[in-house]
Write a protein that holds these residues in place. Structure first.
Motif, PDB file in Angstrom:
ATOM      1  N   GLY A  60      17.897  11.420  44.015  1.00 56.86           N
ATOM      2  CA  GLY A  60      16.564  10.840  43.893  1.00 56.86           C
ATOM      3  C   GLY A  60      15.469  11.856  44.143  1.00 56.86           C
ATOM      4  O   GLY A  60      14.301  11.495  44.275  1.00 56.86           O
ATOM      5  N   ASP A  61      15.833  13.134  44.253  1.00 56.90           N
ATOM      6  CA  ASP A  61      14.925  14.248  44.551  1.00 56.90           C
ATOM      7  C   ASP A  61      14.245  14.068  45.913  1.00 56.90           C
ATOM      8  O   ASP A  61      13.092  14.455  46.105  1.00 56.90           O
ATOM      9  CB  ASP A  61      13.876  14.428  43.453  1.00 56.90           C
ATOM     10  CG  ASP A  61      13.275  15.842  43.470  1.00 56.90           C
ATOM     11  OD1 ASP A  61      13.988  16.787  43.878  1.00 56.90           O
ATOM     12  OD2 ASP A  61      12.099  15.994  43.082  1.00 56.90           O
ATOM     13  N   VAL A  62      14.984  13.483  46.863  1.00 58.36           N
ATOM     14  CA  VAL A  62      14.493  13.303  48.226  1.00 58.36           C
ATOM     15  C   VAL A  62      15.114  14.369  49.122  1.00 58.36           C
ATOM     16  O   VAL A  62      16.336  14.572  49.110  1.00 58.36           O
ATOM     17  CB  VAL A  62      14.855  11.901  48.763  1.00 58.36           C
ATOM     18  CG1 VAL A  62      14.446  11.758  50.227  1.00 58.36           C
ATOM     19  CG2 VAL A  62      14.194  10.824  47.913  1.00 58.36           C
ATOM     20  N   ARG A  63      14.279  15.056  49.890  1.00 57.25           N
ATOM     21  CA  ARG A  63      14.764  16.088  50.813  1.00 57.25           C
ATOM     22  C   ARG A  63      15.241  15.411  52.106  1.00 57.25           C
ATOM     23  O   ARG A  63      14.478  14.698  52.759  1.00 57.25           O
ATOM     24  CB  ARG A  63      13.658  17.083  51.129  1.00 57.25           C
ATOM     25  CG  ARG A  63      14.077  18.283  51.978  1.00 57.25           C
ATOM     26  CD  ARG A  63      12.859  19.140  52.289  1.00 57.25           C
ATOM     27  NE  ARG A  63      13.175  20.387  52.975  1.00 57.25           N
ATOM     28  CZ  ARG A  63      13.297  20.514  54.292  1.00 57.25           C
ATOM     29  NH1 ARG A  63      13.153  19.442  55.080  1.00 57.25           N
ATOM     30  NH2 ARG A  63      13.554  21.693  54.830  1.00 57.25           N
ATOM     31  N   PRO A  94      20.579  24.884  24.728  1.00 58.80           N
ATOM     32  CA  PRO A  94      20.515  24.274  26.061  1.00 58.80           C
ATOM     33  C   PRO A  94      20.466  22.748  25.976  1.00 58.80           C
ATOM     34  O   PRO A  94      19.782  22.185  25.123  1.00 58.80           O
ATOM     35  CB  PRO A  94      19.216  24.829  26.641  1.00 58.80           C
ATOM     36  CG  PRO A  94      18.889  26.027  25.805  1.00 58.80           C
ATOM     37  CD  PRO A  94      19.425  25.756  24.452  1.00 58.80           C
ATOM     38  N   GLU A  95      21.198  22.103  26.863  1.00 61.05           N
ATOM     39  CA  GLU A  95      21.160  20.647  26.945  1.00 61.05           C
ATOM     40  C   GLU A  95      19.971  20.160  27.752  1.00 61.05           C
ATOM     41  O   GLU A  95      19.493  19.039  27.554  1.00 61.05           O
ATOM     42  CB  GLU A  95      22.446  20.118  27.594  1.00 61.05           C
ATOM     43  CG  GLU A  95      23.703  20.286  26.768  1.00 61.05           C
ATOM     44  CD  GLU A  95      24.900  19.615  27.424  1.00 61.05           C
ATOM     45  OE1 GLU A  95      24.751  18.463  27.877  1.00 61.05           O
ATOM     46  OE2 GLU A  95      25.967  20.237  27.492  1.00 61.05           O
ATOM     47  N   LEU A  96      19.490  20.985  28.678  1.00 61.60           N
ATOM     48  CA  LEU A  96      18.531  20.503  29.665  1.00 61.60           C
ATOM     49  C   LEU A  96      17.093  20.896  29.369  1.00 61.60           C
ATOM     50  O   LEU A  96      16.180  20.427  30.034  1.00 61.60           O
ATOM     51  CB  LEU A  96      18.940  20.996  31.056  1.00 61.60           C
ATOM     52  CG  LEU A  96      20.302  20.453  31.492  1.00 61.60           C
ATOM     53  CD1 LEU A  96      20.819  21.195  32.704  1.00 61.60           C
ATOM     54  CD2 LEU A  96      20.222  18.965  31.777  1.00 61.60           C
ATOM     55  N   LEU A 117      18.455  15.494  36.854  1.00 57.59           N
ATOM     56  CA  LEU A 117      19.051  14.482  37.722  1.00 57.59           C
ATOM     57  C   LEU A 117      19.811  13.438  36.906  1.00 57.59           C
ATOM     58  O   LEU A 117      20.879  12.968  37.315  1.00 57.59           O
ATOM     59  CB  LEU A 117      17.976  13.819  38.579  1.00 57.59           C
ATOM     60  CG  LEU A 117      17.329  14.729  39.632  1.00 57.59           C
ATOM     61  CD1 LEU A 117      16.164  14.027  40.309  1.00 57.59           C
ATOM     62  CD2 LEU A 117      18.361  15.177  40.671  1.00 57.59           C
ATOM     63  N   GLY A 118      19.284  13.095  35.751  1.00 56.83           N
ATOM     64  CA  GLY A 118      19.999  12.174  34.869  1.00 56.83           C
ATOM     65  C   GLY A 118      21.323  12.759  34.410  1.00 56.83           C
ATOM     66  O   GLY A 118      22.346  12.055  34.340  1.00 56.83           O
ATOM     67  N   HIS A 119      21.310  14.051  34.109  1.00 62.20           N
ATOM     68  CA  HIS A 119      22.542  14.715  33.683  1.00 62.20           C
ATOM     69  C   HIS A 119      23.551  14.763  34.828  1.00 62.20           C
ATOM     70  O   HIS A 119      24.750  14.550  34.614  1.00 62.20           O
ATOM     71  CB  HIS A 119      22.232  16.125  33.189  1.00 62.20           C
ATOM     72  CG  HIS A 119      23.386  16.809  32.522  1.00 62.20           C
ATOM     73  ND1 HIS A 119      23.932  16.375  31.329  1.00 62.20           N
ATOM     74  CD2 HIS A 119      24.122  17.900  32.886  1.00 62.20           C
ATOM     75  CE1 HIS A 119      24.928  17.161  30.986  1.00 62.20           C
ATOM     76  NE2 HIS A 119      25.070  18.091  31.919  1.00 62.20           N
TER      77      HIS A 119
END
Length: 516
Positions: free
Chosen positions: A136-139, A448-450, A472-474
């Motif tokens: 969730g991109d939370v530190r 590149p995929e991303l 993050l989805g990948h």
């Protein structure tokens, strides 16, 4: 695993399209570099660094804060005064001459064995982060489950050749027990090679015992299966913890990274050449000691490179001087004919932003052109190593795949066939529909995929998804498709029994296991 890509046109374009869009988890073979090296020193300058380093070893000395090491040095005739060891250059050259210039790492899956040294290189994820930026991109503080997640991602990302070890620190386990659970996670969730904990001599011995369970005692005595990292305390100090761990690995014939920890301008002179001279002396002293422990044991010239901001004292990543030092250290390692390690895709940014990308790309290009062999911290490193970012981990791994493709050099295998397409298309035409393009474009040009290369209109229509969200989805997709490479049942039970016994023997406390 996905079926290998079939050549020829027998399967039809629909079948080829399906293969192209399927995610491929197959590990890339170890990289064999075929592009020129960047060497910033001439022969006289290489010899000047060597002479300066040898002068440091002979006249300044290196502090070995370890009674066993001091006794070992005395035994072979080195000059020892207190904890200072003065190493004659002839003795150093004689000792490092027995370090193998190349060797092969053996993975749990033999198809994933990789060579190291010479032109052979491997990409290894970052380790040691006390925090992570999660799905969730939370530190936050990591757990053992978070570590397992990174080991699973390492297993599935083709350009990564190792599951490393403590990519993040599992805070839900006592410090004194972590090395056991970390090692087991590395072994269980991936069948690639892995690293071994060196946080204390006793911990290193436990790791060696677990490797013997997994591979067999006789096998590990003659086959490298893991890697230990031993950091020096610059300037010119090796401590009891690292030297004891080094002995545990070398006695079992397992490679160690002999790694001075450079903060340029803080624990080295404020000069690139002088920093390299000091670092070189420190690395040589440890490399030589590996051969005192066991002649012929594999060892790797290591280092961690950073420069220090004179504004704040904070370490910096991606600076020009770090690249120059990588080029120089590569030349010194080749001068001594030993494999060498460096750090990759380092970032000081607090989020996965443009700063993180620029710093990482600068470092990645330098280490590839410097000819590094053991390319550590290749995925996830940010905030000066304080956190491992899932998003950055995913994108870094793809960047390594791109660097891998570049370092392979131009592919000439279909040169004549490709040229035959030129008269077919002729002036003013295009190659998009030509059979040669349809059959070869995927290998001819990395896609590149991303990264998003669509038009702004299409990007907006698809939700304006930026790189962090896309990565993050990948990661979530990869984890949903993860299949564990099952351990042999008997070996798995033996490993778990060993862990349970050692956890009974070692007090569960927030301190390193030095005594049990």
């Amino acid at each position: 695993m996905n079926a290998p890509l079939q050549r020829g046109r027998g399967g039809g374009r629909a079948a080829r399209r399906a293969l192209r869009t399927a995610v491929n988890f197959d590990m890339l073979p170890g990289l064999t570099r075929k592009i020129p090296l960047c060497e910033v020193m001439d022969g006289a300058q290489v010899e000047a660094i060597d002479a300066a380093s040898m002068d440091i070893l002979e006249n300044v000395g290196v502090q070995f804060r370890d009674e066993i090491a001091l006794a070992d040095w005395k035994r072979i005739g080195a000059k020892v005064e207190g904890e200072l060891v003065y190493l004659d250059r002839g003795l150093v050259r004689e000792l490092i001459a027995s370090i193998p210039s190349e060797f092969t790492y053996h993975a749990r899956d033999p198809q994933k064995n990789v060579a190291l040294g010479g032109n052979a290189s491997v990409f290894v994820p970052m380790t040691g982060a006390p925090f992570l930026r999660d799905l969730g991109d939370v530190r936050r503080n990591p757990t053992l489950d978070d570590l397992a997640m990174f080991h699973k991602l390492s297993h599935m990302l083709p350009a990564l050749h190792s599951s490393a070890h403590h990519i993040v620190e599992p805070y839900d386990h006592p410090i004194s027990h972590r090395h056991l659970r970390i090692t087991y996670s590395s072994m269980k969730h991936s069948d690639k090679m892995f690293m071994g904990m060196t946080t204390s001599p006793k911990n290193a011995e436990d790791v060696m015992d677990m490797c013997a369970i997994l591979f067999g005692e006789e096998f590990i005595d003659s086959h490298p299966v893991t890697t230990g990292n031993c950091n020096g305390n610059s300037p010119l100090v090796w401590d009891e913890t690292m030297l004891g761990a080094m002995r545990a690995f070398c006695k079992r014939n397992q490679p160690v990274l002999c790694s001075p920890f450079v903060l340029g301008g803080a624990n080295t002179p404020a000069s690139v050449p002088a920093t390299v001279a000091q670092l070189n002396a420190e690395a040589l002293s440890a490399l030589a000691y590996t051969q005192v422990i066991r002649k012929g044991a594999p060892a790797i010239y290591g280092h961690y490179l950073s420069t220090v901001s004179m504004k704040s004292g904070a370490p910096m990543a991606g600076t020009p001087e770090i690249s120059l030092m990588n080029f120089m250290i590569g030349q010194m390692a080749r001068y001594y004919d030993v494999p060498w390690r460096t750090s990759n895709t380092l970032g000081g940014a607090k989020t996965f932003d443009a700063q993180a990308g620029y710093e990482s790309a600068t470092t990645l290009q330098a280490v590839i052109h410097a000819g590094a062999n053991y390319i550590w911290h290749s995925a996830g490193w940010n905030e000066a190593g304080m956190h491992c970012s899932v998003a950055k981990f995913i994108v870094d791994a793809e960047q390594c795949a791109m660097a891998y493709r570049m370092a392979e050099g131009p592919k000439w295998g279909d040169f004549d066939a490709a040229l035959k397409a030129v008269p077919d298309v002729g002036p003013g035409g295009h190659y998009l529909g030509h059979p040669h393009t349809q059959d070869n474009f995927q290998e001819a040009f990395f896609m590149p995929e991303l990264f998003d290369n669509n038009s702004i209109e299409q990007w907006v229509a698809e939700g304006e998804v930026e790189i962090t969200e896309r990565a993050l989805g990948h990661a979530k997709k990869l984890l949903s498709e993860y299949q564990e490479p099952t351990l042999d049942v008997a070996k798995n039970e033996e490993l778990l029994d060993y862990i349970a016994r050692r956890e009974r023997e070692i007090p569960a406390e927030d301190a390193l296991n030095q005594d049990y």
